[in-house]
Scaffold this motif. Structure first.
Motif, PDB file in Angstrom:
ATOM      1  N   SER A 449     -39.106 -44.007  19.346  1.00 53.86           N
ATOM      2  CA  SER A 449     -39.362 -43.402  20.656  1.00 53.86           C
ATOM      3  C   SER A 449     -40.848 -43.294  20.973  1.00 53.86           C
ATOM      4  CB  SER A 449     -38.706 -42.017  20.727  1.00 53.86           C
ATOM      5  OG  SER A 449     -39.183 -41.185  19.687  1.00 53.86           O
ATOM      6  N   GLY A 450     -41.705 -43.254  19.945  1.00 53.53           N
ATOM      7  CA  GLY A 450     -43.133 -43.158  20.204  1.00 53.53           C
ATOM      8  C   GLY A 450     -43.852 -44.492  20.231  1.00 53.53           C
ATOM      9  N   ASP A 451     -43.121 -45.600  20.156  1.00 50.65           N
ATOM     10  CA  ASP A 451     -43.756 -46.918  20.089  1.00 50.65           C
ATOM     11  C   ASP A 451     -44.349 -47.293  21.445  1.00 50.65           C
ATOM     12  OD1 ASP A 451     -43.855 -49.533  18.326  1.00 50.65           O
ATOM     13  OD2 ASP A 451     -43.335 -50.140  20.362  1.00 50.65           O
ATOM     14  N   VAL A 452     -45.648 -47.605  21.454  1.00 48.51           N
ATOM     15  CA  VAL A 452     -46.323 -47.892  22.713  1.00 48.51           C
ATOM     16  C   VAL A 452     -45.828 -49.195  23.332  1.00 48.51           C
ATOM     17  CG1 VAL A 452     -48.373 -46.576  22.107  1.00 48.51           C
ATOM     18  CG2 VAL A 452     -48.231 -48.968  21.441  1.00 48.51           C
ATOM     19  N   ALA A 453     -45.445 -50.174  22.481  1.00 50.05           N
ATOM     20  CA  ALA A 453     -44.979 -51.448  23.015  1.00 50.05           C
ATOM     21  C   ALA A 453     -43.612 -51.323  23.661  1.00 50.05           C
ATOM     22  CB  ALA A 453     -44.948 -52.504  21.909  1.00 50.05           C
ATOM     23  N   VAL A 454     -42.744 -50.473  23.091  1.00 50.45           N
ATOM     24  CA  VAL A 454     -41.438 -50.230  23.710  1.00 50.45           C
ATOM     25  C   VAL A 454     -41.621 -49.627  25.090  1.00 50.45           C
ATOM     26  CG1 VAL A 454     -39.341 -48.840  23.598  1.00 50.45           C
ATOM     27  CG2 VAL A 454     -40.133 -50.035  21.568  1.00 50.45           C
ATOM     28  N   ARG A 455     -42.459 -48.616  25.185  1.00 46.93           N
ATOM     29  CA  ARG A 455     -42.672 -47.949  26.473  1.00 46.93           C
ATOM     30  C   ARG A 455     -43.334 -48.887  27.474  1.00 46.93           C
ATOM     31  NH1 ARG A 455     -41.965 -42.466  26.702  1.00 46.93           N
ATOM     32  NH2 ARG A 455     -41.295 -41.498  24.751  1.00 46.93           N
ATOM     33  N   ALA A 456     -44.246 -49.727  26.988  1.00 46.01           N
ATOM     34  CA  ALA A 456     -44.871 -50.693  27.898  1.00 46.01           C
ATOM     35  C   ALA A 456     -43.841 -51.687  28.420  1.00 46.01           C
ATOM     36  CB  ALA A 456     -46.006 -51.423  27.184  1.00 46.01           C
ATOM     37  N   GLY A 457     -42.957 -52.154  27.522  1.00 37.14           N
ATOM     38  CA  GLY A 457     -41.909 -53.075  27.948  1.00 37.14           C
ATOM     39  C   GLY A 457     -40.947 -52.426  28.921  1.00 37.14           C
ATOM     40  N   SER A 480     -31.581 -50.486  18.144  1.00 40.13           N
ATOM     41  CA  SER A 480     -32.555 -51.454  17.634  1.00 40.13           C
ATOM     42  C   SER A 480     -32.617 -52.685  18.545  1.00 40.13           C
ATOM     43  CB  SER A 480     -32.203 -51.875  16.204  1.00 40.13           C
ATOM     44  OG  SER A 480     -32.245 -50.785  15.317  1.00 40.13           O
ATOM     45  N   TYR A 481     -31.463 -53.129  19.014  1.00 41.47           N
ATOM     46  CA  TYR A 481     -31.421 -54.306  19.893  1.00 41.47           C
ATOM     47  C   TYR A 481     -32.028 -53.980  21.249  1.00 41.47           C
ATOM     48  CZ  TYR A 481     -28.413 -56.295  16.328  1.00 41.47           C
ATOM     49  OH  TYR A 481     -27.936 -56.773  15.139  1.00 41.47           O
ATOM     50  N   ALA A 482     -31.815 -52.773  21.728  1.00 42.29           N
ATOM     51  CA  ALA A 482     -32.436 -52.374  22.992  1.00 42.29           C
ATOM     52  C   ALA A 482     -33.951 -52.447  22.879  1.00 42.29           C
ATOM     53  CB  ALA A 482     -32.000 -50.959  23.361  1.00 42.29           C
ATOM     54  N   MET A 483     -34.506 -51.979  21.768  1.00 40.39           N
ATOM     55  CA  MET A 483     -35.954 -52.048  21.586  1.00 40.39           C
ATOM     56  C   MET A 483     -36.444 -53.484  21.567  1.00 40.39           C
ATOM     57  SD  MET A 483     -37.197 -49.029  19.058  1.00 40.39           S
ATOM     58  CE  MET A 483     -36.501 -49.775  17.589  1.00 40.39           C
ATOM     59  N   HIS A 484     -35.715 -54.359  20.915  1.00 37.23           N
ATOM     60  CA  HIS A 484     -36.137 -55.766  20.878  1.00 37.23           C
ATOM     61  C   HIS A 484     -36.117 -56.383  22.271  1.00 37.23           C
ATOM     62  CE1 HIS A 484     -36.963 -56.880  16.707  1.00 37.23           C
ATOM     63  NE2 HIS A 484     -36.115 -55.922  16.376  1.00 37.23           N
ATOM     64  N   HIS A 485     -35.183 -55.968  23.097  1.00 31.63           N
ATOM     65  CA  HIS A 485     -35.186 -56.475  24.476  1.00 31.63           C
ATOM     66  C   HIS A 485     -36.435 -56.020  25.214  1.00 31.63           C
ATOM     67  CE1 HIS A 485     -31.488 -58.708  25.077  1.00 31.63           C
ATOM     68  NE2 HIS A 485     -30.834 -57.814  24.338  1.00 31.63           N
ATOM     69  N   PHE A 486     -36.834 -54.765  25.022  1.00 35.21           N
ATOM     70  CA  PHE A 486     -38.047 -54.288  25.698  1.00 35.21           C
ATOM     71  C   PHE A 486     -39.303 -54.921  25.101  1.00 35.21           C
ATOM     72  CE2 PHE A 486     -35.252 -50.550  26.790  1.00 35.21           C
ATOM     73  CZ  PHE A 486     -35.200 -50.854  28.155  1.00 35.21           C
ATOM     74  N   TRP A 487     -39.313 -55.161  23.795  1.00 31.82           N
ATOM     75  CA  TRP A 487     -40.457 -55.848  23.193  1.00 31.82           C
ATOM     76  C   TRP A 487     -40.587 -57.272  23.723  1.00 31.82           C
ATOM     77  CZ3 TRP A 487     -38.919 -53.759  17.750  1.00 31.82           C
ATOM     78  CH2 TRP A 487     -39.614 -52.572  17.494  1.00 31.82           C
ATOM     79  N   ASN A 488     -39.488 -57.871  24.166  1.00 31.57           N
ATOM     80  CA  ASN A 488     -39.517 -59.257  24.633  1.00 31.57           C
ATOM     81  C   ASN A 488     -39.695 -59.386  26.141  1.00 31.57           C
ATOM     82  OD1 ASN A 488     -38.851 -61.589  22.543  1.00 31.57           O
ATOM     83  ND2 ASN A 488     -37.797 -59.735  21.832  1.00 31.57           N
ATOM     84  N   VAL A 489     -39.931 -58.271  26.844  1.00 37.20           N
ATOM     85  CA  VAL A 489     -40.227 -58.369  28.272  1.00 37.20           C
ATOM     86  C   VAL A 489     -41.549 -59.111  28.431  1.00 37.20           C
ATOM     87  CG1 VAL A 489     -40.767 -57.082  30.367  1.00 37.20           C
ATOM     88  CG2 VAL A 489     -38.956 -56.286  28.846  1.00 37.20           C
ATOM     89  N   PRO A 490     -41.603 -60.156  29.258  1.00 41.14           N
ATOM     90  CA  PRO A 490     -42.816 -60.979  29.349  1.00 41.14           C
ATOM     91  C   PRO A 490     -44.045 -60.169  29.751  1.00 41.14           C
ATOM     92  CG  PRO A 490     -40.968 -62.044  30.453  1.00 41.14           C
ATOM     93  CD  PRO A 490     -40.520 -60.656  30.118  1.00 41.14           C
ATOM     94  N   THR A 491     -45.170 -60.564  29.191  1.00 39.25           N
ATOM     95  CA  THR A 491     -46.468 -59.990  29.525  1.00 39.25           C
ATOM     96  C   THR A 491     -47.512 -61.068  29.324  1.00 39.25           C
ATOM     97  OG1 THR A 491     -48.011 -58.201  29.025  1.00 39.25           O
ATOM     98  CG2 THR A 491     -46.800 -59.130  27.169  1.00 39.25           C
ATOM     99  N   THR A 492     -48.728 -60.806  29.757  1.00 38.61           N
ATOM    100  CA  THR A 492     -49.773 -61.821  29.609  1.00 38.61           C
ATOM    101  C   THR A 492     -50.151 -62.019  28.155  1.00 38.61           C
ATOM    102  OG1 THR A 492     -51.423 -60.099  30.004  1.00 38.61           O
ATOM    103  CG2 THR A 492     -50.730 -61.421  31.895  1.00 38.61           C
ATOM    104  N   PRO A 494     -48.697 -61.308  24.001  1.00 38.78           N
ATOM    105  CA  PRO A 494     -47.555 -60.861  23.204  1.00 38.78           C
ATOM    106  C   PRO A 494     -47.713 -59.407  22.825  1.00 38.78           C
ATOM    107  CG  PRO A 494     -48.408 -62.960  22.392  1.00 38.78           C
ATOM    108  CD  PRO A 494     -49.400 -62.433  23.400  1.00 38.78           C
ATOM    109  N   ALA A 495     -46.665 -58.614  23.039  1.00 37.73           N
ATOM    110  CA  ALA A 495     -46.738 -57.180  22.757  1.00 37.73           C
ATOM    111  C   ALA A 495     -46.818 -56.943  21.256  1.00 37.73           C
ATOM    112  CB  ALA A 495     -45.511 -56.477  23.337  1.00 37.73           C
ATOM    113  N   ASP A 496     -47.852 -56.236  20.815  1.00 35.25           N
ATOM    114  CA  ASP A 496     -47.942 -55.837  19.416  1.00 35.25           C
ATOM    115  C   ASP A 496     -46.973 -54.694  19.161  1.00 35.25           C
ATOM    116  OD1 ASP A 496     -49.926 -57.629  19.130  1.00 35.25           O
ATOM    117  OD2 ASP A 496     -51.563 -56.183  18.932  1.00 35.25           O
TER     118      ASP A 496
END
Length: 507
Positions: A449-457, A480-492, A494-496
């Motif tokens: 819940s505190g992951d900055v990349a998840v929240r950014a996604g 876990s799969y929901a987080m991976h979907h948000f980590w894979n939201v396109p950005t300029t 790659p989300a760390d």
């Protein structure tokens, strides 16, 4: 599927979504099959359902030669469940019964052998010995049909105690002698089974089954961004890449090669093993790394109830949550990645491998080392890494805890207890403990819940980030799969995946 009528409908429609979730046997033929078997659908009164292939075998049914029910992906239920049955199934798939016996399995679970036997029989219709036996038979079939090894060599490599036991088991399960089973190797037009050519010396070609759609590109991207020099390598163009890595195994070492291109429900894999006895363990570790036992249909159904995630799931069907081939390695890499960028964490990992990894007897291209052992890190100075002393102390503390079992990380560990033990180590906070739980222990229901990349996604996807924990309750048991979907939201860029800024203080 909770009732037999629903299961029969899946058999009638040859629904591959349920391959591995259950098996059915036909009393008039004495054969058991996977739900998607292309044979003529038997009458309902002649069909019996079983939760495992071992249960069907224990009731006297032999495996169908047409659909090869022993080659299905594993049930996603065993990864999701945290009870003793789920934990036992994960350990059995790792080959623990073959190496340590039922007593070893029970000791790892913290139960008596009688309790383990009773619970597995009550729920799965087969005990640990029968479940391990079914797995040995599957391993033996792979070796018979992909290598030129003598039957005696295959018997012991698959984990059988004697050649006689091997011969009797193969004949009972497949209704063929080992020689006949080798001659019945499926051809290239076979719908199911192994269709790779015979292995060259020291190489075992496998086709690793998965169910449903498979987002191979995203998973290979994930691995490529994190590949450590010396133990991992990815070559080739996108869509046709090959991932290679070294493996430390119970009886020897290995190298796994997995191709990105997917066939009809298969990933092509090649294993180079110094000890054939490690085939079961090596293949299971590759399966965990590539999340091949996942149920993308169940994930999509649950996450699809969220409007934002429904759109993301439709864009990337079959997105997987990568696991780890070695829990100890993943735990160390998670600590290395604290408070640094993805690139910096990768550089630190490469330096650790170069300084403390075990060199291979002979390098294989860019693969030169095995990842360092936990006990080798426990007393190491780690000065070569150029990290703050507090972080190096955390690595030494973690190495010692992994080496002496203070923090147990294996396929059958109680995940809550493992997370609690990790949080008891100075320098490891909630983000790192949960990340290890998700990847090293294969928990499909972790929320960082505190992951900055998840929240950014989430912000990029238009999802609300306020009260995330409460909002994410509806994603269970697939957070876990929901987080991976948000980590894979396109950005300029790659989300760390990095922990929040308070992580480095630790408990």
């Amino acid at each position: 599927m909770s009732n037999e009528d629903s299961r029969y409908e899946a058999v009638r429609s040859r629904d591959a979504r349920f391959d591995g979730a259950f098996f059915f046997a036909v009393s008039t033929t004495g054969i058991y099959c996977r739900p998607s078997c292309p044979a003529t659908t038997p009458r309902r009164r002649n069909v019996t359902f079983f939760p495992t292939s071992a249960a069907a075998q224990g009731s006297g049914f032999r495996a169908c030669r047409r659909c090869r029910p022993d080659a299905v992906p594993g049930s996603a239920e065993w990864n999701a469940r945290a009870d003793v049955v789920g934990r036992a199934m994960r350990l059995i798939s790792e080959g623990v019964v073959d190496r340590e016996g039922v007593r070893g399995l029970a000791a790892r679970l913290g139960y008596s052998t009688r309790q383990v036997q009773r619970q597995l029989n009550a729920e799965l219709g087969a005990g640990p010995v029968a479940l391990a036996r079914a797995q040995r038979a599957h391993t033996a079939r792979i070796l018979l049909q992909t290598t030129g090894l003598q039957a005696a060599e295959i018997a012991f490599a698959a984990g059988f105690a004697s050649v006689r036991q091997f011969n009797d088991t193969i004949k009972e399960i497949y209704a063929l002698t080992p020689s006949e089973l080798r001659a019945a190797r499926p051809g290239r037009t076979a719908r199911f089974g192994l269709v790779a050519p015979y292995a060259t010396t020291g190489v075992l070609p496998l086709r690793l089954a998965f169910r449903g759609p498979y987002a191979a590109r995203q998973l290979f991207d994930h691995l490529q961004r994190r590949a450590l020099t010396g133990i991992e390598d990815i070559s080739g163009e996108v869509g046709a890449r090959t991932y290679r890595r070294t493996l430390r195994l119970p009886n020897g070492t290995g190298i796994a090669e997995v191709d990105e291109a997917t066939g009809d429900g298969w990933l092509n894999c090649r294993l180079h093993l110094t000890e054939l006895r490690d085939l079961t363990t090596a293949s299971q570790r590759v399966r965990r790394l590539f999340d091949l036992d996942a149920d993308p249909y169940a994930v999509a159904e649950r996450l699809g109830e969220d409007p934002v995630l429904a759109r993301l799931v439709a864009q990337r069907p079959g997105l997987r949550a990568p696991g780890a081939p070695d829990p100890h390695e993943l735990a160390v890499r998670a600590v290395l990645g604290q408070q640094v960028s993805l690139a910096a964490g990768r550089t630190l990992g490469g330096a650790l491998v170069a300084a403390y990894g075990e060199p291979l007897p002979e390098p294989v291209g860019p693969l030169t080392h095995l990842f360092p052992r936990a006990d080798d890190l426990a007393q190491a100075s780690l000065a070569e890494l150029g990290m703050p002393e507090s972080r190096r102390a955390t690595l030494r503390t973690l190495g010692a805890a992994l080496a002496d079992g203070t923090v147990p990380l294996d396929a059958g560990v109680d995940r809550d207890q493992a997370e609690h033990a990790l949080l008891g180590l100075r320098g490891i906070g909630p983000w790192t403990a949960c990340y290890i739980r998700m990847r090293a222990l294969g928990d499909p229901d972790v929320l960082l819940s505190g992951d900055v990349a998840v929240r950014a996604g989430m912000r990029r996807a238009g999802a609300p980030t306020a009260a995330l924990a409460a909002h994410a309750h509806g994603w269970r048991p697939w957070r876990s799969y929901a987080m991976h979907h948000f980590w894979n939201v396109p950005t300029t860029e790659p989300a760390d995946i990095r922990p929040p800024t308070t992580e480095s203080t630790g408990p």
